[in-house]
Design a protein around this motif. Structure first.
Motif, mmCIF file in Angstrom:
data_model
loop_
_atom_site.group_PDB
_atom_site.id
_atom_site.type_symbol
_atom_site.label_atom_id
_atom_site.label_comp_id
_atom_site.label_asym_id
_atom_site.label_seq_id
_atom_site.Cartn_x
_atom_site.Cartn_y
_atom_site.Cartn_z
ATOM 1 N N ALA A 283 0.829 -1.206 0.000
ATOM 2 C CA ALA A 283 0.000 0.000 0.000
ATOM 3 C C ALA A 283 0.862 1.254 0.000
ATOM 4 N N ASP A 284 2.006 1.180 0.655
ATOM 5 C CA ASP A 284 2.910 2.329 0.698
ATOM 6 C C ASP A 284 3.521 2.633 -0.671
ATOM 7 N N LEU A 285 3.406 1.661 -1.615
ATOM 8 C CA LEU A 285 4.020 1.841 -2.935
ATOM 9 C C LEU A 285 3.148 2.636 -3.903
ATOM 10 N N HIS A 286 1.891 2.888 -3.544
ATOM 11 C CA HIS A 286 1.026 3.622 -4.458
ATOM 12 C C HIS A 286 1.632 4.988 -4.743
ATOM 13 N N GLY A 287 1.857 5.238 -6.028
ATOM 14 C CA GLY A 287 2.530 6.472 -6.427
ATOM 15 C C GLY A 287 4.029 6.293 -6.533
ATOM 16 N N ASP A 288 4.528 5.125 -6.051
ATOM 17 C CA ASP A 288 5.953 4.834 -6.143
ATOM 18 C C ASP A 288 6.305 4.464 -7.581
ATOM 19 N N ARG A 289 7.472 4.895 -8.059
ATOM 20 C CA ARG A 289 7.856 4.683 -9.448
ATOM 21 C C ARG A 289 8.011 3.197 -9.782
ATOM 22 N N ARG A 290 8.390 2.360 -8.809
ATOM 23 C CA ARG A 290 8.566 0.936 -9.092
ATOM 24 C C ARG A 290 7.252 0.279 -9.509
ATOM 25 N N LEU A 294 6.202 -1.239 -13.328
ATOM 26 C CA LEU A 294 5.677 -2.575 -13.573
ATOM 27 C C LEU A 294 4.349 -2.515 -14.322
ATOM 28 N N ALA A 295 3.506 -1.561 -13.913
ATOM 29 C CA ALA A 295 2.207 -1.405 -14.571
ATOM 30 C C ALA A 295 2.378 -1.031 -16.037
ATOM 31 N N GLU A 296 3.326 -0.154 -16.327
ATOM 32 C CA GLU A 296 3.576 0.266 -17.715
ATOM 33 C C GLU A 296 4.047 -0.904 -18.564
ATOM 34 N N ARG A 297 4.869 -1.788 -17.981
ATOM 35 C CA ARG A 297 5.356 -2.954 -18.717
ATOM 36 C C ARG A 297 4.218 -3.943 -19.011
ATOM 37 N N ILE A 298 3.266 -4.038 -18.074
ATOM 38 C CA ILE A 298 2.107 -4.901 -18.305
ATOM 39 C C ILE A 298 1.259 -4.352 -19.453
ATOM 40 N N VAL A 299 1.006 -3.043 -19.422
ATOM 41 C CA VAL A 299 0.199 -2.407 -20.466
ATOM 42 C C VAL A 299 0.872 -2.553 -21.831
ATOM 43 N N ALA A 300 2.198 -2.469 -21.852
ATOM 44 C CA ALA A 300 2.936 -2.562 -23.113
ATOM 45 C C ALA A 300 3.064 -4.007 -23.605
ATOM 46 N N GLY A 302 4.890 -6.355 -22.236
ATOM 47 C CA GLY A 302 6.205 -6.924 -21.983
ATOM 48 C C GLY A 302 6.287 -7.713 -20.696
ATOM 49 N N LEU A 303 5.195 -7.750 -19.941
ATOM 50 C CA LEU A 303 5.205 -8.439 -18.647
ATOM 51 C C LEU A 303 3.781 -8.839 -18.304
ATOM 52 N N ASP A 304 3.633 -10.029 -17.722
ATOM 53 C CA ASP A 304 2.291 -10.421 -17.281
ATOM 54 C C ASP A 304 2.132 -10.083 -15.797
ATOM 55 N N PRO A 305 0.894 -9.963 -15.320
ATOM 56 C CA PRO A 305 0.659 -9.544 -13.933
ATOM 57 C C PRO A 305 1.308 -10.448 -12.893
#
Length: 320
Positions: A283-290, A294-300, A302-305
Motif C-alpha cells: 500500500a505504501d508503494l502507491h505512487g511509487d515509481r517501481r 511494472l504497470a507500464e510494462r504490463i500495459v505494453a 512486456g510483462l504479465d501480472p
C-alpha cells in the motif's frame, strides 16, 4: 502514551480487570507496543481451553454463553468471554454490548467479558481475536468462550480459532436448511439445539443427526459430534453441554488433536500477521515509481501480472 508493559502483564496475571482491559485495548488498537505485549505474554499463554460458539441470529448465543459461564464458575473455573459483534459503520465500535447482556456476571472477579468489533473483518471474528485470546489465556483464564457474530453462512472462522467449536441451532428457524448450506456440518464439534421447549426441537435434532450421518466419513475412534438439547434461558441442559465439551477435550488430548489444532492456529496467526505487513508495504508503494514501471510494462505487453507480482514481492522481501 507509552505504557509499562511488564507491570501491566503482572497486574493482569493477578486478575486485575483494568490491566486485562488495557492489554486488549492495545491489541485492538494495533499499538506500537503490540510486539512487546505479545513477547511478554508468549511464555504465559497456552493453558486455557478455547471454546467457540456460533450460530444464526436468534438461536440464543449470548444466553447460552452466559449460562456456560455460570456452569464453569460453579465448577470453580476462571472464565474469559470474547463476544464479537458487528461494527458500527460510523465509529468502528461494537454495535451490541454483550457485557450488558451478561450483566449477571459483571461483579464476579472470576469472569472477564469483553465485546469486540469485527471492524469489517469477515468470518465472524475480529481480526485481533487471536491476540485477545492470548491476553485472557495469559491472565489466567481456564476457559475462554468466544461468541461469534453469527450473521450468515460464512461465519465459520471460529473453527480455526478455537479448540472446540459449538454450533447452536433452534427449532422453527430453518436451521436445518442452513446447516446443509453453510458447511457447519464440517466445523461443529458439539451441536446444541437451544430453545428445546419449543415445538419442533426433537425434529430439528433428528434432522441434524440424519445430516451428520450422511456427511460423515469417520473411522473407528474418530470423534462423532454429540447433539445436546438445551433451554439456556432457564439453564437447562448446560451441564450436559459442559460434559460434552470436556469429553471432546479429553478425546483431543488422547489422540493428539488438541496439539495439532493449536499448532495450526499459531501457524495461521503468523501467516495473517505476515500477509498484513506485506499488504501494508505494498500500500505504501502507491505512487511509487517501481509500481508504476511494472504497470507500464504490463500495459505494453512486456510483462504479465503474475511475473510483475513476483518482481514486486522479491523487491519487498529482498529476494527471499
Amino acid at each position: 502514551m507509552k505504557v509499562d508493559v511488564p507491570t501491566l502483564v503482572e497486574q493482569a496475571r493477578e486478575g486485575r480487570p483494568r490491566a486485562v482491559a488495557r492489554l486488549i485495548s492495545l491489541v485492538e488498537g494495533a499499538s506500537p507496543q503490540l510486539r512487546e505485549v505479545m513477547a511478554a505474554l508468549a511464555p504465559l499463554a497456552g493453558h486455557a481451553y478455547v471454546v467457540g460458539l456460533t450460530g444464526s441470529p436468534g438461536v440464543g448465543k449470548s444466553t447460552s454463553t452466559s449460562a456456560l459461564v455460570s456452569a464453569y464458575r460453579k465448577a470453580g473455573r476462571r472464565v474469559g468471554v470474547l463476544a464479537v459483534d458487528p461494527s458500527s459503520p460510523f465509529s468502528g465500535g461494537a454495535l451490541l454490548g454483550d457485557r450488558v447482556r451478561m450483566s449477571e456476571h459483571a461483579s464476579d472477579p472470576g469472569v472477564y467479558i469483553r465485546s469486540m468489533a469485527t471492524r469489517g473483518h469477515l468470518g465472524g471474528l475480529a481480526w485481533s481475536a487471536p491476540q485477545a485470546i492470548r491476553v485472557l489465556d495469559a491472565a489466567g483464564c481456564d476457559v475462554i468462550l468466544v461468541e461469534t457474530v453469527g450473521v450468515g453462512q460464512s461465519e465459520v472462522e471460529i473453527a480455526s480459532r478455537a479448540d472446540t467449536s459449538v454450533v447452536l441451532l433452534a427449532p422453527g428457524m430453518g436451521d436445518g436448511i442452513q446447516a446443509a448450506k453453510a458447511g457447519i456440518l464440517e466445523i461443529g464439534d458439539v451441536y446444541v439445539v437451544n430453545k428445546a421447549d419449543r415445538d419442533g426441537a426433537d425434529a430439528t435434532a433428528r434432522e441434524l443427526n440424519h445430516m451428520l450421518g450422511l456427511g460423515e466419513s469417520r473411522g473407528p475412534g474418530d470423534w462423532r459430534p454429540p447433539i445436546v438439547k438445551t433451554v439456556a434461558a432457564r439453564g437447562e441442559g448446560l451441564d450436559e453441554v459442559v460434559e460434552a465439551l470436556e469429553k471432546h477435550r479429553a478425546w483431543m488430548e488422547e489422540h493428539g488433536v488438541l496439539a495439532e489444532r493449536r499448532t495450526a492456529r499459531a501457524a495461521r496467526e503468523v501467516e495473517t500477521i505476515a500477509v498484513t505487513a506485506l499488504r501494508e508495504r505494498i500500500a505504501d508503494l502507491h505512487g511509487d515509481r517501481r509500481l508504476d514501471a511494472l504497470a507500464e510494462r504490463i500495459v505494453a505487453g512486456g510483462l504479465d501480472p503474475y511475473a510483475a507480482a513476483d518482481e514486486l514481492v522479491a523487491g519487498l522481501t529482498g529476494g527471499n
